[in-house]
Design a protein around this motif. Structure first.
Motif, PDB file in Angstrom:
ATOM      1  N   ILE A 231      41.964  30.635  36.333  1.00  0.00           N
ATOM      2  CA  ILE A 231      41.179  30.009  35.268  1.00  0.00           C
ATOM      3  C   ILE A 231      40.733  31.099  34.294  1.00  0.00           C
ATOM      4  CG2 ILE A 231      39.140  28.660  34.684  1.00  0.00           C
ATOM      5  CD1 ILE A 231      39.271  27.404  37.447  1.00  0.00           C
ATOM      6  N   ALA A 244      40.743  23.487  40.154  1.00  0.00           N
ATOM      7  CA  ALA A 244      40.024  24.439  41.002  1.00  0.00           C
ATOM      8  C   ALA A 244      39.764  23.834  42.381  1.00  0.00           C
ATOM      9  CB  ALA A 244      38.702  24.829  40.333  1.00  0.00           C
ATOM     10  N   LEU A 254      42.618  30.777  44.340  1.00  0.00           N
ATOM     11  CA  LEU A 254      41.961  30.407  43.084  1.00  0.00           C
ATOM     12  C   LEU A 254      41.316  31.657  42.510  1.00  0.00           C
ATOM     13  CD1 LEU A 254      40.955  28.349  40.974  1.00  0.00           C
ATOM     14  CD2 LEU A 254      38.961  27.954  42.457  1.00  0.00           C
ATOM     15  N   ILE A 256      39.268  33.424  39.243  1.00  0.00           N
ATOM     16  CA  ILE A 256      38.409  33.136  38.096  1.00  0.00           C
ATOM     17  C   ILE A 256      38.091  34.459  37.410  1.00  0.00           C
ATOM     18  CG2 ILE A 256      36.218  32.167  37.312  1.00  0.00           C
ATOM     19  CD1 ILE A 256      36.158  30.539  39.950  1.00  0.00           C
ATOM     20  N   TYR A 272      32.348  28.044  42.826  1.00  0.00           N
ATOM     21  CA  TYR A 272      33.686  28.145  43.402  1.00  0.00           C
ATOM     22  C   TYR A 272      33.914  29.479  44.108  1.00  0.00           C
ATOM     23  CZ  TYR A 272      35.001  23.681  41.493  1.00  0.00           C
ATOM     24  OH  TYR A 272      35.073  22.331  41.248  1.00  0.00           O
ATOM     25  N   ALA A 277      36.882  31.152  45.961  1.00  0.00           N
ATOM     26  CA  ALA A 277      37.596  31.665  44.789  1.00  0.00           C
ATOM     27  C   ALA A 277      37.426  33.176  44.685  1.00  0.00           C
ATOM     28  CB  ALA A 277      37.080  30.997  43.515  1.00  0.00           C
TER      29      ALA A 277
END
Length: 292
Positions: A231, A244, A254, A256, A272, A277
């Protein structure tokens, strides 16, 4: 049911799958449950013959028009066939049939999804371009959703840097959204890989308010076909957060970007991160975790 027919063609399976969507309450969840309860079945095992025959004629016409107007032939991936990627089964409500056109080999290789807001900041654009370029240089195919903003940047940057890209769209193959990505969608369809789970006929019959629900569903599929989602930039209520959640549920990585954590107007990055994440301060954070 059509079991009396000894040979079922791919076009017939498409028409049968489209017919399953005739049910007013049909959804990816309800259709997934049908197949989960009947392992090894195909769409043609469950449809009403009269509805099927009507839809078969319409599907034949749609496919003919795609070939004539767009110069590509739609194909399908169906659960149980030799080319259906097993990683799709990691989705909570796995799609039984995917439409595609282009280089299917890309779906089996190493790929990472790059996603984010439709209205990125100049800094977000630069970060998306850099991340995409570095991933391409390290042999990864770039997946995204062909939306405006970060998605478009991811696709175009991958292409510019001689990489491969997969577009997972939230419309049928014969529809383009947003309209300004018509040429990009055509290029990906002919030179890379364009896939969708959205049925032609159901989409045509519904209005835009119902059809927009297909977009978050495609994010779940995009996560399933890739080994990680990155992301770049996203607001507090962004549809990107559907992906997500899906990534973590499916056992995918994941990532970020740290810039998201520095944005005091949003709280989702910390949420997250607590769920598993990975915060990205530099590209090595991505590369080292993809190697694990």
């Amino acid at each position: 049911m059509l079991s009396s027919s000894p040979i079922i063609s791919p076009i017939e399976e498409i028409a049968a799958y489209e017919t399953l969507w005739e049910n007013q309450k049909a959804s990816f969840k309800s259709i997934a449950e049908i197949f989960r309860s009947n392992p090894g079945s195909k769409p043609t095992d469950f449809v009403n013959k009269n509805k099927f025959e009507h839809n078969l004629n319409e599907i034949i016409s749609i496919i003919h028009n795609l070939r004539e107007e767009n110069k590509f032939r739609p194909n399908l991936l169906i659960n149980g066939s030799v080319n259906y990627p097993e990683k799709l089964r990691d989705a909570r409500e796995p799609v039984e049939l995917l439409y595609y056109t282009g280089n299917l080999d890309l779906i089996y290789g190493r790929s990472v999804a790059i996603v984010g807001t439709r209205n990125p900041s100049p800094e977000g654009i630069a970060r998306a371009e850099r991340m995409t370029k570095l991933l391409v240089e390290n042999g990864f195919t770039i997946a995204s959703g062909l939306a405006a903003g970060i998605d478009t940047i991811a696709h175009t940057t991958a292409i510019k840097n001689n990489g491969n890209t997969i577009a997972v769209i939230g419309t049928p193959l014969n529809t383009v959204y947003p309209k300004e990505n018509f040429k990009l969608q055509q290029f990906i369809a002919h030179n890379h890989l364009l896939i969708t789970q959205v049925p032609f006929i159901k989409y045509k019959k519904q209005d835009y308010r119902s059809n927009r629900l297909f977009f978050p569903e495609r994010n779940k599929t995009m996560s399933a076909i890739t080994e990680a989602t990155i992301i770049i930039e996203a607001g507090e209520t962004s549809g990107t957060l559907v992906q997500a959640r899906a990534a973590l549920q499916q056992g995918r990585k994941l990532f970020i970007l740290n810039s998201c954590f520095e944005n005091k107007n949003i709280t989702w990055p910390s949420y997250y991160e607590k769920k598993g994440a990975i915060r990205v301060r530099n590209f090595e954070d991505v590369l080292s975790n993809l190697s694990k």
